[in-house]
Design a protein around this motif. Structure first.
Motif, PDB file in Angstrom:
ATOM      1  N   ASP A  76       0.939  -1.191  -0.240  1.00  0.00           N
ATOM      2  CA  ASP A  76       0.040   0.049   0.749  1.00  0.00           C
ATOM      3  C   ASP A  76       1.241   1.474  -0.343  1.00  0.00           C
ATOM      4  O   ASP A  76       1.841   1.167   0.922  1.00  0.00           O
ATOM      5  N   VAL A  77       0.446   2.206  -0.885  1.00  0.00           N
ATOM      6  CA  VAL A  77       1.400   3.119  -1.362  1.00  0.00           C
ATOM      7  C   VAL A  77       0.266   4.832  -0.530  1.00  0.00           C
ATOM      8  O   VAL A  77      -0.342   4.710  -1.029  1.00  0.00           O
ATOM      9  N   ILE A  78       0.973   4.798   0.504  1.00  0.00           N
ATOM     10  CA  ILE A  78       0.001   5.803   0.861  1.00  0.00           C
ATOM     11  C   ILE A  78      -0.087   7.366   1.029  1.00  0.00           C
ATOM     12  O   ILE A  78       1.340   7.640   1.867  1.00  0.00           O
ATOM     13  N   VAL A  79      -0.471   8.487   0.163  1.00  0.00           N
ATOM     14  CA  VAL A  79       0.041   9.689   0.058  1.00  0.00           C
ATOM     15  C   VAL A  79      -1.342  10.219   1.477  1.00  0.00           C
ATOM     16  O   VAL A  79      -2.241  10.550   0.849  1.00  0.00           O
ATOM     17  N   ASP A  80      -0.679  10.950   2.536  1.00  0.00           N
ATOM     18  CA  ASP A  80      -1.486  11.327   3.688  1.00  0.00           C
ATOM     19  C   ASP A  80      -0.620  13.069   4.251  1.00  0.00           C
ATOM     20  O   ASP A  80       0.003  13.378   3.892  1.00  0.00           O
ATOM     21  N   ASN A  81      -1.349  13.344   5.103  1.00  0.00           N
ATOM     22  CA  ASN A  81      -0.771  14.750   5.859  1.00  0.00           C
ATOM     23  C   ASN A  81       0.034  15.759   4.892  1.00  0.00           C
ATOM     24  O   ASN A  81       0.375  16.463   4.836  1.00  0.00           O
ATOM     25  N   PRO A  82      -1.719  16.675   4.168  1.00  0.00           N
ATOM     26  CA  PRO A  82      -1.016  16.978   3.317  1.00  0.00           C
ATOM     27  C   PRO A  82      -0.223  18.460   3.700  1.00  0.00           C
ATOM     28  O   PRO A  82      -0.945  18.510   5.015  1.00  0.00           O
ATOM     29  N   LEU A  83       0.808  19.245   3.500  1.00  0.00           N
ATOM     30  CA  LEU A  83       1.344  20.774   3.663  1.00  0.00           C
ATOM     31  C   LEU A  83       0.588  21.284   3.301  1.00  0.00           C
ATOM     32  O   LEU A  83       0.926  22.781   3.741  1.00  0.00           O
ATOM     33  N   VAL A  84       0.489  21.332   1.875  1.00  0.00           N
ATOM     34  CA  VAL A  84      -0.432  22.730   1.418  1.00  0.00           C
ATOM     35  C   VAL A  84      -1.436  22.208   0.444  1.00  0.00           C
ATOM     36  O   VAL A  84      -1.825  20.470   0.690  1.00  0.00           O
ATOM     37  N   ALA A  85      -2.219  22.868  -0.269  1.00  0.00           N
ATOM     38  CA  ALA A  85      -3.428  22.882  -0.797  1.00  0.00           C
ATOM     39  C   ALA A  85      -3.338  21.598  -1.567  1.00  0.00           C
ATOM     40  O   ALA A  85      -2.065  22.047  -2.639  1.00  0.00           O
ATOM     41  N   MET A  86      -3.681  20.685  -2.291  1.00  0.00           N
ATOM     42  CA  MET A  86      -3.636  19.899  -3.191  1.00  0.00           C
ATOM     43  C   MET A  86      -4.712  19.356  -3.850  1.00  0.00           C
ATOM     44  O   MET A  86      -5.365  18.809  -3.666  1.00  0.00           O
ATOM     45  N   TYR A  87      -5.145  19.409  -5.166  1.00  0.00           N
ATOM     46  CA  TYR A  87      -6.963  19.509  -5.436  1.00  0.00           C
ATOM     47  C   TYR A  87      -6.419  18.879  -7.002  1.00  0.00           C
ATOM     48  O   TYR A  87      -4.982  18.282  -7.453  1.00  0.00           O
ATOM     49  N   ASN A  88      -7.491  17.575  -7.386  1.00  0.00           N
ATOM     50  CA  ASN A  88      -6.847  16.802  -8.681  1.00  0.00           C
ATOM     51  C   ASN A  88      -5.710  15.901  -8.497  1.00  0.00           C
ATOM     52  O   ASN A  88      -5.014  15.995  -8.727  1.00  0.00           O
ATOM     53  N   VAL A  89      -5.028  15.275  -7.333  1.00  0.00           N
ATOM     54  CA  VAL A  89      -4.218  14.256  -6.625  1.00  0.00           C
ATOM     55  C   VAL A  89      -4.736  13.292  -7.378  1.00  0.00           C
ATOM     56  O   VAL A  89      -5.374  13.005  -7.431  1.00  0.00           O
ATOM     57  N   GLU A  90      -3.005  12.611  -8.297  1.00  0.00           N
ATOM     58  CA  GLU A  90      -3.517  11.832  -9.035  1.00  0.00           C
ATOM     59  C   GLU A  90      -2.078  10.746  -8.228  1.00  0.00           C
ATOM     60  O   GLU A  90      -1.032  11.746  -8.496  1.00  0.00           O
ATOM     61  N   VAL A  91      -2.318   9.301  -8.259  1.00  0.00           N
ATOM     62  CA  VAL A  91      -0.891   8.558  -7.814  1.00  0.00           C
ATOM     63  C   VAL A  91      -1.084   7.648  -8.823  1.00  0.00           C
ATOM     64  O   VAL A  91      -2.139   6.560  -8.593  1.00  0.00           O
ATOM     65  N   LEU A  92       0.272   7.386  -9.448  1.00  0.00           N
ATOM     66  CA  LEU A  92       0.664   6.078 -10.068  1.00  0.00           C
ATOM     67  C   LEU A  92       1.598   5.178  -9.117  1.00  0.00           C
ATOM     68  O   LEU A  92       2.499   6.045  -9.234  1.00  0.00           O
ATOM     69  N   CYS A  93       1.670   4.064  -9.781  1.00  0.00           N
ATOM     70  CA  CYS A  93       2.830   3.409  -8.542  1.00  0.00           C
ATOM     71  C   CYS A  93       3.128   2.040  -9.914  1.00  0.00           C
ATOM     72  O   CYS A  93       2.238   1.697  -9.968  1.00  0.00           O
ATOM     73  N   VAL A  94       3.920   1.978  -9.622  1.00  0.00           N
ATOM     74  CA  VAL A  94       4.968   0.731 -10.531  1.00  0.00           C
ATOM     75  C   VAL A  94       5.715   0.027  -9.684  1.00  0.00           C
ATOM     76  O   VAL A  94       6.831   0.567  -9.381  1.00  0.00           O
ATOM     77  N   ALA A  95       5.543  -1.251  -9.324  1.00  0.00           N
ATOM     78  CA  ALA A  95       6.416  -2.043  -8.512  1.00  0.00           C
ATOM     79  C   ALA A  95       7.537  -2.535  -9.876  1.00  0.00           C
ATOM     80  O   ALA A  95       7.180  -3.021 -10.817  1.00  0.00           O
ATOM     81  N   LYS A  96       8.429  -3.202  -8.646  1.00  0.00           N
ATOM     82  CA  LYS A  96       9.737  -3.986  -9.398  1.00  0.00           C
ATOM     83  C   LYS A  96       9.731  -5.093  -8.881  1.00  0.00           C
ATOM     84  O   LYS A  96       9.781  -5.650  -7.917  1.00  0.00           O
ATOM     85  N   ASP A  97      10.388  -5.724  -9.984  1.00  0.00           N
ATOM     86  CA  ASP A  97      10.876  -7.569  -9.401  1.00  0.00           C
ATOM     87  C   ASP A  97      11.220  -7.753  -8.674  1.00  0.00           C
ATOM     88  O   ASP A  97      12.520  -7.551  -9.071  1.00  0.00           O
ATOM     89  N   VAL A  98      12.320  -8.486  -8.621  1.00  0.00           N
ATOM     90  CA  VAL A  98      12.921  -9.009  -7.901  1.00  0.00           C
ATOM     91  C   VAL A  98      14.569  -8.424  -8.608  1.00  0.00           C
ATOM     92  O   VAL A  98      15.922  -8.443  -8.340  1.00  0.00           O
ATOM     93  N   THR A  99      14.389  -8.698  -9.818  1.00  0.00           N
ATOM     94  CA  THR A  99      15.781  -8.113 -10.939  1.00  0.00           C
ATOM     95  C   THR A  99      15.992  -6.650 -10.866  1.00  0.00           C
ATOM     96  O   THR A  99      16.461  -6.225 -11.498  1.00  0.00           O
ATOM     97  N   GLY A 100      14.817  -6.059 -10.300  1.00  0.00           N
ATOM     98  CA  GLY A 100      14.887  -5.090 -10.631  1.00  0.00           C
ATOM     99  C   GLY A 100      13.496  -4.621 -12.215  1.00  0.00           C
ATOM    100  O   GLY A 100      13.843  -3.040 -12.002  1.00  0.00           O
ATOM    101  N   THR A 101      12.983  -4.876 -13.366  1.00  0.00           N
ATOM    102  CA  THR A 101      12.384  -4.331 -14.126  1.00  0.00           C
ATOM    103  C   THR A 101      11.025  -4.599 -13.080  1.00  0.00           C
ATOM    104  O   THR A 101      10.480  -5.087 -12.647  1.00  0.00           O
ATOM    105  N   LEU A 102      10.609  -3.009 -14.039  1.00  0.00           N
ATOM    106  CA  LEU A 102       9.187  -2.532 -14.134  1.00  0.00           C
ATOM    107  C   LEU A 102       8.174  -3.119 -14.043  1.00  0.00           C
ATOM    108  O   LEU A 102       8.285  -4.338 -14.959  1.00  0.00           O
ATOM    109  N   ILE A 103       7.500  -3.598 -13.619  1.00  0.00           N
ATOM    110  CA  ILE A 103       6.243  -4.600 -13.834  1.00  0.00           C
ATOM    111  C   ILE A 103       4.537  -4.297 -13.930  1.00  0.00           C
ATOM    112  O   ILE A 103       4.169  -3.931 -13.083  1.00  0.00           O
ATOM    113  N   THR A 104       4.734  -4.126 -15.552  1.00  0.00           N
ATOM    114  CA  THR A 104       3.760  -2.769 -16.110  1.00  0.00           C
ATOM    115  C   THR A 104       2.909  -4.199 -17.047  1.00  0.00           C
ATOM    116  O   THR A 104       2.806  -3.983 -17.690  1.00  0.00           O
ATOM    117  N   ASP A 105       3.001  -5.737 -16.705  1.00  0.00           N
ATOM    118  CA  ASP A 105       2.599  -6.381 -17.852  1.00  0.00           C
ATOM    119  C   ASP A 105       0.612  -6.432 -17.278  1.00  0.00           C
ATOM    120  O   ASP A 105      -0.213  -7.003 -18.539  1.00  0.00           O
TER     121      ASP A 105
END
Length: 169
Positions: A69-98
């Motif tokens: 879980d990637v948690i974005v919280d406790n804003p210190l500034v007003a943040m509108y229209n927040v968008e978050v994209l997360c990509v994990a890496k496998d054991v070899t460091g390759t991005l898992i985008t399949d």
């Protein structure tokens, strides 16, 4: 003649409505793919932010896989229209985008606004944004793109972060 004209008008309006819906879906998919490409090609990543807290948590699931879980919280500034994209890496460091990468505010119609010291989910001000995914290993490395606009909504802000965590029983 009138029936033919009315039927033609109904068919035209129906097709026009469907085209608009597909265009919106296509726009969101294009935005997701653009963000994914930009995130994959980025070479400089932060470990934390000066504008909000970001945390990576790992939990073991019943099938011996791991949820992160990637948690974005406790804003210190007003943040509108927040968008978050997360990509994990496998054991070899390759991005898992399949498969679809965890995201918030990009594909779905939900709109996330994070305001310091204000939480009202009904009005669109949640305490934070969480994106989750699964992986087969207890150690998780992810790269994250967080996009938002400020109070004046004039400029878009982007931060690229790299986070790591390991499941601890």
């Amino acid at each position: 003649m009138k029936k033919l004209l009315v039927c033609s008008l109904v068919i035209f309006l129906t097709l026009a409505g469907c085209s608009k819906e597909n265009k919106t879906t296509d726009d969101k998919s294009e935005k997701y793919n653009t963000y994914l490409t930009v995130l994959e090609s980025n070479t400089e990543f932060l470990k934390s932010s000066n504008y909000y807290s970001i945390t990576l948590a790992v939990n073991k699931l019943a099938d011996n896989s791991y949820r992160y879980d990637v948690i974005v919280d406790n804003p210190l500034v007003a943040m509108y229209n927040v968008e978050v994209l997360c990509v994990a890496k496998d054991v070899t460091g390759t991005l898992i985008t399949d498969s679809m990468c965890p995201s918030a505010g990009i594909i779905e119609d939900d709109n996330y606004n994070l305001i310091p010291n204000q939480v009202d989910v009904k009005k669109g001000y949640p305490a934070g944004v969480v994106v989750s995914g699964t992986i087969d290993q207890p150690e998780v490395n992810v790269i994250v793109l967080v996009v938002w606009t400020g109070y004046a909504k004039l400029a878009e802000n982007r931060e690229y972060l790299a986070l790591s965590a390991t499941y601890e029983a």
